[in-house]
Design a protein around this motif. Structure first.
Motif, PDB file in Angstrom:
ATOM      1  N   MET A  13       0.820  -1.189   0.000  1.00  0.00           N
ATOM      2  CA  MET A  13       0.000   0.000   0.000  1.00  0.00           C
ATOM      3  C   MET A  13       0.870   1.263   0.000  1.00  0.00           C
ATOM      4  SD  MET A  13      -2.711   1.446  -0.016  1.00  0.00           S
ATOM      5  CE  MET A  13      -4.045   2.279   0.640  1.00  0.00           C
ATOM      6  N   LEU A  14       1.810   1.342   0.923  1.00  0.00           N
ATOM      7  CA  LEU A  14       2.658   2.536   0.972  1.00  0.00           C
ATOM      8  C   LEU A  14       3.568   2.617  -0.241  1.00  0.00           C
ATOM      9  CD1 LEU A  14       3.644   2.674   4.745  1.00  0.00           C
ATOM     10  CD2 LEU A  14       1.930   4.031   3.549  1.00  0.00           C
ATOM     11  N   TYR A  15       4.085   1.469  -0.689  1.00  0.00           N
ATOM     12  CA  TYR A  15       4.963   1.461  -1.860  1.00  0.00           C
ATOM     13  C   TYR A  15       4.223   1.974  -3.092  1.00  0.00           C
ATOM     14  CZ  TYR A  15       8.115  -0.126  -5.493  1.00  0.00           C
ATOM     15  OH  TYR A  15       8.940  -0.178  -6.581  1.00  0.00           O
ATOM     16  N   GLN A  16       2.994   1.511  -3.283  1.00  0.00           N
ATOM     17  CA  GLN A  16       2.213   1.920  -4.447  1.00  0.00           C
ATOM     18  C   GLN A  16       1.871   3.400  -4.412  1.00  0.00           C
ATOM     19  OE1 GLN A  16      -1.148  -0.665  -4.056  1.00  0.00           O
ATOM     20  NE2 GLN A  16      -0.240  -2.251  -5.340  1.00  0.00           N
ATOM     21  N   ASN A  17       1.776   3.974  -3.235  1.00  0.00           N
ATOM     22  CA  ASN A  17       1.360   5.364  -3.089  1.00  0.00           C
ATOM     23  C   ASN A  17       2.488   6.289  -2.655  1.00  0.00           C
ATOM     24  OD1 ASN A  17      -1.663   5.311  -3.488  1.00  0.00           O
ATOM     25  ND2 ASN A  17      -1.373   3.666  -2.036  1.00  0.00           N
ATOM     26  N   GLN A  18       3.727   5.849  -2.831  1.00  0.00           N
ATOM     27  CA  GLN A  18       4.823   6.690  -2.369  1.00  0.00           C
ATOM     28  C   GLN A  18       4.885   7.988  -3.155  1.00  0.00           C
ATOM     29  OE1 GLN A  18       8.663   4.884  -2.756  1.00  0.00           O
ATOM     30  NE2 GLN A  18       8.049   3.779  -4.582  1.00  0.00           N
ATOM     31  N   PRO A  19       5.186   9.081  -2.468  1.00  0.00           N
ATOM     32  CA  PRO A  19       5.246  10.386  -3.133  1.00  0.00           C
ATOM     33  C   PRO A  19       6.464  10.482  -4.055  1.00  0.00           C
ATOM     34  CG  PRO A  19       5.730  10.574  -0.779  1.00  0.00           C
ATOM     35  CD  PRO A  19       5.415   9.153  -1.047  1.00  0.00           C
TER      36      PRO A  19
ATOM     37  N   GLU B 114       2.402  13.692   7.580  1.00  0.00           N
ATOM     38  CA  GLU B 114       1.369  13.288   8.539  1.00  0.00           C
ATOM     39  C   GLU B 114       0.000  13.261   7.871  1.00  0.00           C
ATOM     40  OE1 GLU B 114      -0.557  15.778  12.009  1.00  0.00           O
ATOM     41  OE2 GLU B 114       1.481  15.150  12.533  1.00  0.00           O
ATOM     42  N   ALA B 115      -0.320  14.316   7.149  1.00  0.00           N
ATOM     43  CA  ALA B 115      -1.622  14.403   6.482  1.00  0.00           C
ATOM     44  C   ALA B 115      -1.800  13.290   5.452  1.00  0.00           C
ATOM     45  CB  ALA B 115      -1.779  15.770   5.821  1.00  0.00           C
ATOM     46  N   TYR B 116      -0.746  12.975   4.710  1.00  0.00           N
ATOM     47  CA  TYR B 116      -0.842  11.945   3.676  1.00  0.00           C
ATOM     48  C   TYR B 116      -1.019  10.559   4.295  1.00  0.00           C
ATOM     49  CZ  TYR B 116       0.067   9.561  -0.740  1.00  0.00           C
ATOM     50  OH  TYR B 116      -0.042   8.783  -1.867  1.00  0.00           O
ATOM     51  N   LEU B 117      -0.298  10.269   5.377  1.00  0.00           N
ATOM     52  CA  LEU B 117      -0.473   8.986   6.063  1.00  0.00           C
ATOM     53  C   LEU B 117      -1.899   8.838   6.591  1.00  0.00           C
ATOM     54  CD1 LEU B 117       2.845   8.593   8.050  1.00  0.00           C
ATOM     55  CD2 LEU B 117       2.024   7.123   6.209  1.00  0.00           C
ATOM     56  N   LEU B 118      -2.426   9.898   7.181  1.00  0.00           N
ATOM     57  CA  LEU B 118      -3.786   9.829   7.714  1.00  0.00           C
ATOM     58  C   LEU B 118      -4.821   9.718   6.596  1.00  0.00           C
ATOM     59  CD1 LEU B 118      -3.446  12.332  10.676  1.00  0.00           C
ATOM     60  CD2 LEU B 118      -3.508   9.828  10.766  1.00  0.00           C
ATOM     61  N   GLU B 119      -4.522  10.243   5.422  1.00  0.00           N
ATOM     62  CA  GLU B 119      -5.405  10.090   4.268  1.00  0.00           C
ATOM     63  C   GLU B 119      -5.382   8.636   3.773  1.00  0.00           C
ATOM     64  OE1 GLU B 119      -5.250  11.330  -0.410  1.00  0.00           O
ATOM     65  OE2 GLU B 119      -4.582  12.822   1.049  1.00  0.00           O
ATOM     66  N   LEU B 120      -4.199   8.049   3.690  1.00  0.00           N
ATOM     67  CA  LEU B 120      -4.060   6.673   3.203  1.00  0.00           C
ATOM     68  C   LEU B 120      -4.685   5.643   4.136  1.00  0.00           C
ATOM     69  CD1 LEU B 120      -0.410   6.571   1.820  1.00  0.00           C
ATOM     70  CD2 LEU B 120      -2.532   6.479   0.511  1.00  0.00           C
ATOM     71  N   VAL B 121      -4.722   5.928   5.417  1.00  0.00           N
ATOM     72  CA  VAL B 121      -5.226   4.948   6.387  1.00  0.00           C
ATOM     73  C   VAL B 121      -6.658   4.537   6.080  1.00  0.00           C
ATOM     74  CG1 VAL B 121      -6.079   6.572   8.125  1.00  0.00           C
ATOM     75  CG2 VAL B 121      -5.250   4.347   8.824  1.00  0.00           C
ATOM     76  N   GLY B 122      -7.406   5.390   5.462  1.00  0.00           N
ATOM     77  CA  GLY B 122      -8.786   5.067   5.111  1.00  0.00           C
ATOM     78  C   GLY B 122      -8.902   3.971   4.068  1.00  0.00           C
TER      79      GLY B 122
END
Length: 70
Positions: free
Chosen positions: A1-7, A16-24
């Motif tokens: 998940m994080l690898y696919q969405n890495q900036p 912080e904002a991006y991690l909290l967005e991805l958690v959903g």
């Protein structure tokens, strides 16, 4: 998940904002414990240490050599 969405490389990592967005997007991850860990940077030391190069040991038939970090 994080690898696919890495900036992109020009962005300063996962904010912080991006991690909290991805958690959903991850079932079972959303909750107070995750939110608190992100907000307080609970695992900052772990992440910092994991980003450091490590020494690699290579065993040959006669000796063990420590190679410099890549």
């Amino acid at each position: 998940m994080l690898y696919q969405n890495q900036p992109e490389e020009v962005v300063d990592g996962f904010t912080e904002a991006y991690l909290l967005e991805l958690v959903g997007e991850v079932d079972g991850l959303r909750g107070q414990a995750f939110h608190s860990a992100v907000k307080t940077m609970k695992y900052r030391d772990f992440v910092t240490k994991s980003e450091q190069p490590t020494r690699v040991l290579v065993r040959t038939t006669r000796e063990v050599r420590a190679l410099p970090p890549p």
